[in-house]
Design a protein around this motif. Structure first.
Motif, PDB file in Angstrom:
ATOM      1  N   GLU A 170      17.837   5.177   0.051  1.00 54.69           N
ATOM      2  CA  GLU A 170      16.771   4.914  -0.854  1.00 54.69           C
ATOM      3  C   GLU A 170      15.991   3.741  -0.300  1.00 54.69           C
ATOM      4  O   GLU A 170      16.253   2.607  -0.603  1.00 54.69           O
ATOM      5  N   GLY A 171      15.065   4.070   0.510  1.00 53.19           N
ATOM      6  CA  GLY A 171      14.201   3.077   1.137  1.00 53.19           C
ATOM      7  C   GLY A 171      13.075   2.655   0.213  1.00 53.19           C
ATOM      8  O   GLY A 171      12.936   3.134  -0.915  1.00 53.19           O
ATOM      9  N   ASN A 172      12.340   1.775   0.712  1.00 60.25           N
ATOM     10  CA  ASN A 172      11.191   1.251  -0.023  1.00 60.25           C
ATOM     11  C   ASN A 172      10.078   2.308  -0.023  1.00 60.25           C
ATOM     12  O   ASN A 172       9.640   2.746   1.025  1.00 60.25           O
ATOM     13  N   SER A 173       9.637   2.716  -1.203  1.00 62.37           N
ATOM     14  CA  SER A 173       8.613   3.750  -1.280  1.00 62.37           C
ATOM     15  C   SER A 173       7.197   3.166  -1.299  1.00 62.37           C
ATOM     16  O   SER A 173       6.233   3.896  -1.404  1.00 62.37           O
ATOM     17  N   GLU A 174       7.101   1.869  -1.182  1.00 62.17           N
ATOM     18  CA  GLU A 174       5.783   1.221  -1.193  1.00 62.17           C
ATOM     19  C   GLU A 174       5.174   1.295   0.199  1.00 62.17           C
ATOM     20  O   GLU A 174       5.805   0.982   1.198  1.00 62.17           O
ATOM     21  N   VAL A 175       3.940   1.729   0.264  1.00 63.77           N
ATOM     22  CA  VAL A 175       3.235   1.835   1.533  1.00 63.77           C
ATOM     23  C   VAL A 175       2.045   0.878   1.490  1.00 63.77           C
ATOM     24  O   VAL A 175       1.250   0.890   0.555  1.00 63.77           O
ATOM     25  N   LEU A 176       1.940   0.052   2.502  1.00 60.98           N
ATOM     26  CA  LEU A 176       0.815  -0.875   2.599  1.00 60.98           C
ATOM     27  C   LEU A 176      -0.096  -0.436   3.737  1.00 60.98           C
ATOM     28  O   LEU A 176       0.375  -0.138   4.830  1.00 60.98           O
ATOM     29  N   ILE A 177      -1.358  -0.364   3.441  1.00 64.68           N
ATOM     30  CA  ILE A 177      -2.322   0.010   4.462  1.00 64.68           C
ATOM     31  C   ILE A 177      -3.259  -1.177   4.658  1.00 64.68           C
ATOM     32  O   ILE A 177      -3.824  -1.700   3.701  1.00 64.68           O
ATOM     33  N   GLY A 178      -3.425  -1.597   5.889  1.00 64.43           N
ATOM     34  CA  GLY A 178      -4.317  -2.708   6.181  1.00 64.43           C
ATOM     35  C   GLY A 178      -5.448  -2.254   7.084  1.00 64.43           C
ATOM     36  O   GLY A 178      -5.300  -1.331   7.870  1.00 64.43           O
ATOM     37  N   TYR A 179      -6.575  -2.886   6.943  1.00 68.32           N
ATOM     38  CA  TYR A 179      -7.705  -2.577   7.806  1.00 68.32           C
ATOM     39  C   TYR A 179      -8.459  -3.879   8.058  1.00 68.32           C
ATOM     40  O   TYR A 179      -8.443  -4.791   7.261  1.00 68.32           O
ATOM     41  N   LEU A 180      -9.108  -3.918   9.160  1.00 65.00           N
ATOM     42  CA  LEU A 180      -9.850  -5.114   9.532  1.00 65.00           C
ATOM     43  C   LEU A 180     -11.135  -4.705  10.215  1.00 65.00           C
ATOM     44  O   LEU A 180     -11.124  -3.892  11.142  1.00 65.00           O
ATOM     45  N   GLY A 181     -12.221  -5.252   9.735  1.00 69.10           N
ATOM     46  CA  GLY A 181     -13.510  -4.989  10.365  1.00 69.10           C
ATOM     47  C   GLY A 181     -14.105  -3.668   9.944  1.00 69.10           C
ATOM     48  O   GLY A 181     -13.528  -2.888   9.197  1.00 69.10           O
ATOM     49  N   GLY A 182     -15.286  -3.432  10.413  1.00 68.59           N
ATOM     50  CA  GLY A 182     -15.945  -2.164  10.157  1.00 68.59           C
ATOM     51  C   GLY A 182     -16.487  -2.040   8.751  1.00 68.59           C
ATOM     52  O   GLY A 182     -16.484  -2.984   7.971  1.00 68.59           O
TER      53      GLY A 182
END
Length: 141
Positions: free
Chosen positions: A1-13
């Protein structure tokens, strides 16, 4: 049972610019509140609704005319600095109001004959306060 939270990062554009603009336009209510707070402060300090209203109108018109000129010269560019510049213009404008009023009062202390001659008083006030306002505006910006 892993962490189900997903983080998406973006930079620029475009996504980054869009996020910044969304935050800044969302904070326009803070700009309006700050205008009201500054207007109330200037009204209380000068004891004049007229002076406070004209001072805030001057600040708004400086921003509006600068924005229009900038848009004509550089096209449709509107960056994050433009929204933050409102606070800078408000600070410079209110400072100029107080410098002008201080010189307006000081001129009469120098020459009591100017109490009745409003044109001469305002002329001497602008002559003295103009350079002081220019220096404070340059050093603030």
């Amino acid at each position: 049972e892993g962490n189900s939270e997903v983080l998406i990062g973006y930079l620029g554009g475009p996504l980054s610019q869009q996020s910044i603009m969304k935050l800044l336009t969302g904070d326009l209510s803070i700009v309006l509140v700050s205008f009201v707070v500054v207007w109330v402060y200037v009204t209380l300090a000068t004891q004049s609704v007229f002076i406070a209203s004209m001072g805030m109108a001057q600040i708004f018109l400086c921003f509006a005319s600068g924005f229009i000129l900038y848009r004509i010269v550089f096209g449709s560019f509107f960056g994050t600095f433009h929204i933050m510049a409102i606070f800078l213009l408000m600070g410079i404008g209110v400072d100029d109001i107080f410098v002008l009023l201080d010189h307006f009062s000081a001129v009469v202390r120098e020459d009591e004959r100017l109490e009745k001659d409003l044109w001469a008083r305002m002329s001497l006030t602008l002559k003295q306060a103009g350079s002081a306002m220019g220096v404070t505006s340059l050093t603030t910006s």
